[in-house]
Write an enzyme that holds these catalytic residues in place. Structure first.
Site, PDB file in Angstrom:
ATOM      1  CG  ASP A  60      -1.971   1.095   1.204  1.00 56.74           C
ATOM      2  OD1 ASP A  60      -2.504   1.383   0.118  1.00 56.74           O
ATOM      3  OD2 ASP A  60      -2.242   1.679   2.271  1.00 56.74           O
TER       4      ASP A  60
ATOM      5  CB  SER B 265      -6.069   3.088   0.274  1.00 55.28           C
ATOM      6  OG  SER B 265      -4.699   3.399   0.156  1.00 55.28           O
TER       7      SER B 265
ATOM      8  CD  GLN C 190      -4.503   1.342  -2.896  1.00 56.53           C
ATOM      9  OE1 GLN C 190      -4.106   2.502  -3.004  1.00 56.53           O
ATOM     10  NE2 GLN C 190      -4.023   0.519  -1.976  1.00 56.53           N
TER      11      GLN C 190
END
Length: 285
Positions: A204, A228, A277
């Site tokens: 991430d 995110s 993502q």
């Protein structure tokens, strides 16, 4: 955030409150909300706390619902959805103050033989020792904004090029392309579950920023509101997160204040894991 690999391992060692219920500690941080990769990794470790040792995670799909408060522990509630002959499924809900902040579905699989092929390591990637640290690169490009990345001192992250202004990677079919080498700063225990969780943790860090590479913006700056939103990950092969992994990331699209990116995590000459993502990349005054 964890300053050493030992602190990172401790962060991923959850307290079991009762069957299927776990508490995750929070590290000291200057971030205004909990780092998403931490919640992702702790959720995976919580799910592993309910699965037999013969099953490894092969995929997870997660949504970030609210920003986590970095000064309060997180409770992880694991639901046993299914245990079959070869596969298991778990649903994890992360809560703070009684409100869900994150949920994840994860699937687990026994070790089986079968067909096997893999994309190789991309050609022309400079070796880690020939690449500057990500913090060094950020200082050179953006100055004070690089302080954000000092939160991840438990990881050694090396910048291996992008398709942005410096054009270390030719744009070709991908206008937004970035590569980093990454590993923990010291050795991890020989526990593949932990190595997967660390891979989820580091996945991430840079993947959303790739969606801003072609644009005249500074990713971590007052002019950007970022978060995110969802994250998916597939684990293909056993990996060593304490050895160099190339994180090869591409953003096929950015629109409507949303950036979409995909990443390949390659080690040796084989694909270890893949991820994708979507996140908010809102430009603000």
């Amino acid at each position: 955030m964890p300053q050493t690999t030992e602190e990172l391992v401790q962060l991923l060692d959850l307290e079991e409150i009762e069957i299927g219920l776990f508490r995750g500690a929070q590290p000291q941080t200057e971030l205004q909300r909990t780092y998403g990769g931490q919640v992702l990794a702790q959720s995976l470790m919580a799910a592993y706390g309910t699965v037999t040792e013969d099953r490894m995670c092969h995929s997870l799909h997660a949504y970030f619902l609210r920003g986590g408060m970095p000064d309060k522990p997180i409770i992880y509630d694991v639901e046993n959805v299914r245990d079959g002959g070869a596969f298991s499924s778990r649903r994890v809900v992360a809560r703070q103050g009684g409100r869900p902040i994150f949920n994840m579905n994860a699937n687990f699989h026994i070790n089986e033989g079968g067909l096997d092929h893999s994309d190789p390591m991309p050609r022309g990637v400079p070796a880690p020792e020939d690449c500057p640290s990500l913090v060094q690169m950020m200082k050179e490009r953006f100055g004070a904004s690089s302080s954000f990345f000092s939160e991840w001192d438990a990881l050694d992250v090396r910048f291996a090029g992008d398709s942005g202004h410096s054009k270390q990677i030719e744009r070709g079919a991908h206008q937004a392309h970035m590569r980093v080498w990454v590993r923990t700063t010291s050795a991890l225990p020989d526990d593949q579950r932990l190595h997967q969780a660390v891979l989820a943790y580091l996945s991430d860090i840079t993947i959303l920023s790739v969606s801003t590479v072609p644009h005249e913006v500074v990713f971590h700056s007052p002019s950007m509101s970022i978060a995110s939103l969802d994250h998916a990950m597939w684990f293909h092969r056993p990996v060593r997160a304490d050895e160099w992994v190339l994180y090869d990331q591409v953003s096929p699209s950015a629109s409507n204040a949303l950036g979409f990116s995909t990443g390949r995590l390659v080690q040796g000459n084989a694909l270890m894991a893949s991820c994708s993502q979507e996140g908010m990349i809102r430009v603000v005054k």
